[in-house]
Design a protein around this motif. Structure first.
Motif, PDB file in Angstrom:
ATOM      1  N   UNK A 493      46.671  64.256  47.309  1.00  0.00           N
ATOM      2  CA  UNK A 493      46.199  63.610  48.539  1.00  0.00           C
ATOM      3  C   UNK A 493      46.530  64.459  49.763  1.00  0.00           C
ATOM      4  N   UNK A 494      47.757  65.008  49.778  1.00  0.00           N
ATOM      5  CA  UNK A 494      48.126  65.887  50.898  1.00  0.00           C
ATOM      6  C   UNK A 494      47.222  67.115  50.933  1.00  0.00           C
ATOM      7  N   UNK A 495      46.947  67.662  49.756  1.00  0.00           N
ATOM      8  CA  UNK A 495      46.080  68.853  49.695  1.00  0.00           C
ATOM      9  C   UNK A 495      44.674  68.565  50.151  1.00  0.00           C
ATOM     10  N   UNK A 496      44.103  67.420  49.708  1.00  0.00           N
ATOM     11  CA  UNK A 496      42.733  67.105  50.137  1.00  0.00           C
ATOM     12  C   UNK A 496      42.672  66.816  51.633  1.00  0.00           C
ATOM     13  N   UNK A 497      43.776  66.230  52.191  1.00  0.00           N
ATOM     14  CA  UNK A 497      43.804  66.000  53.634  1.00  0.00           C
ATOM     15  C   UNK A 497      43.819  67.329  54.383  1.00  0.00           C
ATOM     16  N   UNK A 498      44.670  68.240  53.914  1.00  0.00           N
ATOM     17  CA  UNK A 498      44.711  69.571  54.530  1.00  0.00           C
ATOM     18  C   UNK A 498      43.390  70.290  54.330  1.00  0.00           C
ATOM     19  N   UNK A 499      42.810  70.089  53.149  1.00  0.00           N
ATOM     20  CA  UNK A 499      41.513  70.698  52.870  1.00  0.00           C
ATOM     21  C   UNK A 499      40.437  70.148  53.803  1.00  0.00           C
ATOM     22  N   UNK A 500      40.471  68.838  54.039  1.00  0.00           N
ATOM     23  CA  UNK A 500      39.499  68.240  54.955  1.00  0.00           C
ATOM     24  C   UNK A 500      39.663  68.810  56.360  1.00  0.00           C
ATOM     25  N   UNK A 501      40.931  68.936  56.787  1.00  0.00           N
ATOM     26  CA  UNK A 501      41.175  69.521  58.114  1.00  0.00           C
ATOM     27  C   UNK A 501      40.649  70.951  58.176  1.00  0.00           C
ATOM     28  N   UNK A 502      40.929  71.726  57.114  1.00  0.00           N
ATOM     29  CA  UNK A 502      40.433  73.102  57.088  1.00  0.00           C
ATOM     30  C   UNK A 502      38.919  73.160  57.076  1.00  0.00           C
ATOM     31  N   UNK A 503      38.287  72.258  56.304  1.00  0.00           N
ATOM     32  CA  UNK A 503      36.818  72.236  56.261  1.00  0.00           C
ATOM     33  C   UNK A 503      36.242  71.869  57.615  1.00  0.00           C
ATOM     34  N   UNK A 504      36.907  70.937  58.313  1.00  0.00           N
ATOM     35  CA  UNK A 504      36.439  70.575  59.660  1.00  0.00           C
ATOM     36  C   UNK A 504      36.561  71.759  60.614  1.00  0.00           C
TER      37      UNK A 504
END
Length: 594
Positions: A493-504
């Motif tokens: 979950x932490x990784x996907x959140x960071x991934x979402x931030x990076x994708x944004x």
């Protein structure tokens, strides 16, 4: 040479012709050539102007200039000088006269410096020296002079050196050309530019001829090039960038959905972890309660094996009812446990299944990496995206492998719950039958049947209790192991959140790139037009350098020379006084054509 002779003969002939009546000078065009000398460091020395007039018919001419002295270069006609006003009459098609100026500054300042082997040196000390020589010429705008010249004139600087004396000649901003045994270095400075020009060489027995500087209007007209092919390519680039941005936008949305699913998975996993922990915490009470029932049945069985004469069966009946009640309570606890477990399991299963199972192909991955390879921040975000995607797929695969074990827990609890309920009903029936037996049946026969039934029940419950202990041990192991699973889901979950931030961030970057390149063809064309307009001086109209009262000025040019640094200069200085005295007006005039 023949042309020069004809011009001189024509002028001599005109000297003896009578002068006809003169006319106004409206049809007269004037040209000015400004001659100036500089010392070797660029400081201004002398200046004079050769004024030339083109006449369509005989005219009276009035010209203006703050001359200290004027001289007719065409014939012997007198030029009347009244302050800053010169007046004369002529019938010639071309008329020339020279005016000397003092304290008149050029539109440009010139700074010329010299170094020998890296050390600054004065020009007069450089003559005859050997070593690495660097000459730096720095023109700059003289802001105290009419800016029309510096804004519209280009400077052409020419340095001629003896190729036998100068080796390894370098001029980064200049153009080198052969001129006989000499090398000629040419520099050009466009209007409104500010730059320095450097010439370097290894020199033996240093000498330097005069540096020639000419300033002429930059009157060339520049046509705009055909940029259709270039703008077409930029249009393709802008379209491709927009497509990349759209793709990254879809990717960002997909990652956002993935992150939402993983967050739900984390919530469901937390509920499941809490439920399984609660189940594990209740296992001790369940086992202890079952052990009490087991001991009670064992005690009852042992009690029935002894002599029962005069026994009070009401106590036995009461004990059986208590056992049935205990079994009912245990069954109720298992029912609550099964419901809580089923809720936690459903939440976990829904969250895991929410993870998209779409596979990203190798070609798609390479395309994404190629799109962000020039941006280090975007490339890092994409690497995080890939790692999170792989972790999500790994978690989903692991869950698929252990899902059967998770799914089997709830049915097992239902089965255990049903067994306890049936056992409670059996014991309650036994107690009821015992009550009836004490009234209507043979006590001894009933006791034997009861003893046999209690023995069977005790033996069966021993087996049940052993299975229950094994089950609770399994629940304990499952609770401990699932802590690691939940920790992995939390990391996911932490990784996907960071991934979402990076994708944004990546999408913000591609959006900015797409916005900045959307009008790139127009920007390129605009820059080209601005550059052409900057150097296109085709609409320039000449103005007099000498006086703003002079009209019909066709052109103004500047011819500037520095003093040479040569051994011949010393001999020329000794003879200069005598030679100037010997030269008359004709010799000086003819020198202009030599």
């Amino acid at each position: 040479m023949k042309t020069k002779r004809l011009a001189v003969i024509g002028m001599a002939t005109l000297l003896v012709l009578p002068v006809s009546p003169v006319h106004a000078q409206d049809n007269v065009e004037k040209e000015e050539v400004v001659y100036a000398t500089l010392d070797p460091t660029g400081s201004q020395n002398d200046m004079y102007v050769v004024n030339s007039f083109e006449l369509a018919e005989p005219s009276d001419i009035t010209d203006y200039g703050n001359y200290t002295k004027v001289q007719n270069l065409t014939d012997q006609t007198e030029i009347t000088k009244d302050g800053n006003e010169m007046a004369f009459s002529t019938e010639k098609d071309q008329f020339y006269y020279q005016g000397d100026l003092e304290d008149k500054a050029l539109p440009w300042n010139f700074d010329i410096s010299y170094t020998l082997d890296g050390e600054s040196i004065k020009p007069d000390q450089l003559l005859g020296k050997n070593g690495h020589v660097k000459i730096e010429i720095t023109p700059s705008v003289n802001e105290e002079v009419n800016q029309v010249f510096s804004e519209n004139y280009l400077l052409q600087i020419s340095v001629t050196v003896d190729a036998a004396l100068y080796q390894n000649l370098q001029a980064p901003e200049g153009t080198l050309a052969n001129a006989g045994k000499n090398k000629q270095v040419s520099f050009t400075m466009m209007p409104d530019q500010a730059k320095s020009f450097v010439l370097e060489a290894d020199v033996e027995n240093f000498e330097l001829e005069a540096i020639d500087i000419s300033a002429v209007p930059s009157s060339m007209s520049i046509e705009s090039p055909n940029m259709d092919d270039v703008t077409k390519d930029f249009k393709s680039l802008a379209d491709a960038t927009a497509e990349v941005n759209d793709g990254v936008g879809e990717l960002s949305n997909g990652i956002s959905e993935l992150n939402n699913g993983v967050v739900q998975l984390e919530d469901g996993s937390a509920e499941y972890k809490s439920g399984i922990a609660e189940l594990d915490n209740g296992s001790d009470q369940l086992v202890n309660g079952s052990a009490s029932i087991k001991d009670a049945l064992s005690t009852m069985k042992n009690s029935l094996d002894v002599e029962l004469g005069g026994a009070d069966f009401s106590e036995l009946q009461s004990g059986l009812e208590d056992i049935a009640k205990g079994l009912d309570e245990a069954a109720g606890g298992l029912t609550d446990l099964q419901e809580n477990y089923q809720k936690a399991y459903n939440a976990l299963d829904e969250s895991i299944n929410a993870i998209p199972s779409n596979n990203i192909s190798e070609d798609e991955m390479k395309a994404l990496q190629a799109a962000v390879q020039d941006n280090e921040q975007n490339a890092a975000a994409l690497n995080k995206l890939v790692k999170t995607y792989e972790a999500a797929q790994t978690a989903k695969g692991t869950y698929d492998q252990v899902n059967k074990a998770f799914a089997a827990v709830s049915p097992t609890l239902n089965e255990v719950d049903g067994s306890l309920t049936k056992m409670a009903e059996s014991i309650r029936t036994m107690a009821s039958e015992m009550a009836k037996a004490t009234e209507n049946m043979n006590i001894e026969s009933s006791i034997n049947q009861l003893t046999e039934g209690i023995t069977q029940l005790s033996n069966q419950y021993n087996d049940f209790h052993s299975g229950l202990v094994e089950y609770t041990n399994g629940v304990g192991e499952l609770s401990s192991a699932y802590g690691e699973v939940h920790s992995g889901i939390t990391d996911l979950a932490d990784g996907t959140q960071e991934l979402e931030n990076g994708a944004n961030e990546l999408h913000d970057g591609t959006t900015e790139l797409a916005d900045s390149t959307s009008d790139l063809p127009d920007q390129v064309q605009s820059e080209i037009d601005d550059m052409i307009n900057e150097y296109d001086k085709s609409d320039f109209e000449a103005e007099s350098f000498v006086s703003d009262k002079n009209e019909n000025v066709k052109s103004v040019q500047f011819v500037i020379k520095t003093e040479s640094i040569t051994f011949d200069d010393e001999n020329e200085e000794e003879d200069s006084g005598e030679s100037e005295e010997k030269k008359g007006i004709w010799q000086r005039f003819l020198d202009l054509f030599r």
